[in-house]
Design an enzyme around this catalytic site. Structure first.
Site, short mmCIF file in Angstrom:
data_model
loop_
_atom_site.label_atom_id
_atom_site.label_comp_id
_atom_site.label_asym_id
_atom_site.label_seq_id
_atom_site.Cartn_x
_atom_site.Cartn_y
_atom_site.Cartn_z
CB SER A 190 -0.84 -0.13 1.30
OG SER A 190 -1.96 -0.68 1.13
CG ASP B 251 -4.94 -0.77 0.19
OD1 ASP B 251 -5.31 -1.96 0.87
OD2 ASP B 251 -4.89 -1.20 -1.28
C1 GLA Z 1 -5.34 -3.93 -3.01
C2 GLA Z 1 -6.77 -2.87 -3.11
C3 GLA Z 1 -7.63 -3.13 -1.83
C4 GLA Z 1 -8.00 -4.49 -1.76
C5 GLA Z 1 -6.78 -5.66 -2.02
C6 GLA Z 1 -7.01 -6.97 -2.00
O1 GLA Z 1 -4.55 -3.79 -2.24
O2 GLA Z 1 -6.23 -1.62 -3.15
O3 GLA Z 1 -8.38 -2.22 -2.10
O4 GLA Z 1 -8.97 -5.04 -2.49
O5 GLA Z 1 -6.18 -5.27 -3.00
O6 GLA Z 1 -7.35 -7.48 -0.52
#
Ligand code: GLA
Length: 394
Positions: A134, A180
């Site tokens: 993230s 995230d």
């Molecule tokens: C990415 C997306 C999140 C989530 C994950 C999977 O990180 O940004 O919103 O969907 O994948 O869990």
């Protein structure tokens, strides 16, 4: 006193800021990255997720401007952008690169507050970029926090998260869920966020760093399908939801259905749609069990849920890859490992292993040669700690 990696990074940001923008004072902010313990691909399906903010993230040095110029720099990315507010537009463009994230937040902030002035900013991170931890949400949240502080708008943490999320979906164009940005904005030391994405509502559940550590296993494989494959999964889940609504019962989110509902709709779904839905519905149960395991400090049970989650994301949801399967299997074979699974969207990037404190060196020594022999490249290993939420650094 010896310099820590964090103080060295802050020094480097300051040096770059003064070199590019001159001597006048600036303010500094931080927002964390996250790992997600259980709850893969549930946020955009109205499910529950269990992310934890980590002690790494994105740092920002920023100074407001009186005019409408925006100047953005990063210590990690070569691209620099100088742009007038009127040229930012409604959507990002390829030439804006990574700056689409902070510009998207600025765009949303100026729409909701009417504030039109720009800023000078230097970003830097101490977590691997674009690998499932993230970094993009942390860039968005740190920008939202900084704009809020610079302009005295006193937004709540969840409003910062929503502003950040709108930047990603509206401006950048990824159809991600809210996990995230909420994980970064609502992170708390010693706790995991249990986020009910359908509300959204949230609570914090304890995480005991003396009983369990998180080792990040970085495949270093670029997440090539991260955007297209991700958006495709979102569409497949919408199809499954529509079939369940018409054939079984009308619930607002796919994650709220049960395995029995799914069985009832089996004849109406093709195999692929059925497997996507089965991942979502069973992952929801795993997340609830995971929260229970955290509350009772049962890290062995939590680890088993991580393993089951990985299997489901690999076979039913198909967002894993050989690299992630091999690295997590090798980690699971080690003593002191509770469990391992991919984290983030998948398609490459990072996995996590939960371990007994002190087991990390042995895990690294076991996994690294297996990975090298199989793929001819080096994996990365990083012990992450539970972190705080976003803050100003004074
Ligand atoms: C990415 C997306 C999140 C989530 C994950 C999977 O990180 O940004 O919103 O969907 O994948 O869990």
């Amino acid at each position: 006193m010896t310099a820590t990696p964090r103080s060295r990074l802050l020094d480097a940001i300051g040096v770059r800021f003064r070199a590019d923008f001159g001597e006048a004072p600036f303010r500094r902010f931080f927002a964390p990255g996250r790992i997600n313990l259980v709850g893969a691909h549930l946020d955009y399906n109205g499910g529950d997720v269990l992310p934890m903010a980590v002690d790494r993230g994105i740092y920002l040095a920023i100074r407001p401007r009186r005019d409408a110029r925006l100047r953005l720099r990063s210590l990690d990315q070569g691209l620099t952008v100088d742009i007038e507010a009127k040229d930012v537009g409604e959507r990002t463009r390829p030439e804006l690169g990574w700056t689409g994230y902070p510009l998207g937040v600025w765009h949303g902030f100026q729409q909701s507050t009417g504030m039109r002035t720009g800023f000078d900013a230097v970003f830097a991170g101490d977590l691997p970029m674009a690998s499932g931890l993230s970094s993009s949400a942390a860039i968005e949240v740190v920008t939202a926090l900084a704009l809020d502080a610079l302009h005295g708008t006193k937004l709540e943490r969840q409003q910062l998260a929503l502003l950040a999320h709108r930047a990603e979906t509206g401006f950048v164009g990824v159809r991600c869920g809210i996990m995230d940005q909420f994980a970064s904005a609502l992170g708390r030391a010693g706790q995991v966020l249990l986020l009910h994405c359908a509300g959204p509502r949230w609570e914090h559940v304890p995480f005991d760093p003396n009983a369990c550590e998180v080792l990040v296993l970085d495949t270093k494989k670029p997440r090539l399908l991260a955007k297209s494959g991700f958006n495709e999964r979102v569409a497949q889940c919408a199809t499954a939801h529509e079939i369940l609504r018409t054939h079984v019962r009308d619930l607002p989110h796919l994650a709220l259905y049960t395995v029995a509902d799914l069985e009832q709709s089996r004849s109406a779904m093709d195999d692929l749609t059925f497997r996507r839905a089965r991942h979502v519905v069973t992952e929801m149960e795993r997340t609830r069990d995971g929260a229970r395991a955290l509350r009772s400090h049962d890290y062995a049970a939590l680890g088993a849920l991580l393993n089951a989650s990985h299997r489901s994301t690999a076979s039913d949801y198909e967002v894993s890859c050989d690299e992630l399967d091999v690295i997590t299997a090798a980690a699971r074979a080690c003593e002191g490992v509770f469990g391992a699974r991919l984290t983030g969207a998948g398609f490459g990037g990072c996995a996590i292993a939960l371990l007994h404190p002190g087991a990390a060196d042995a895990v690294r020594a076991h996994v690294a040669p297996i990975y090298r022999a199989r793929f001819g490249s080096e994996a990365g290993f990083d012990l992450l700690r539970n972190g705080t939420g976003p803050c100003e650094i004074t």
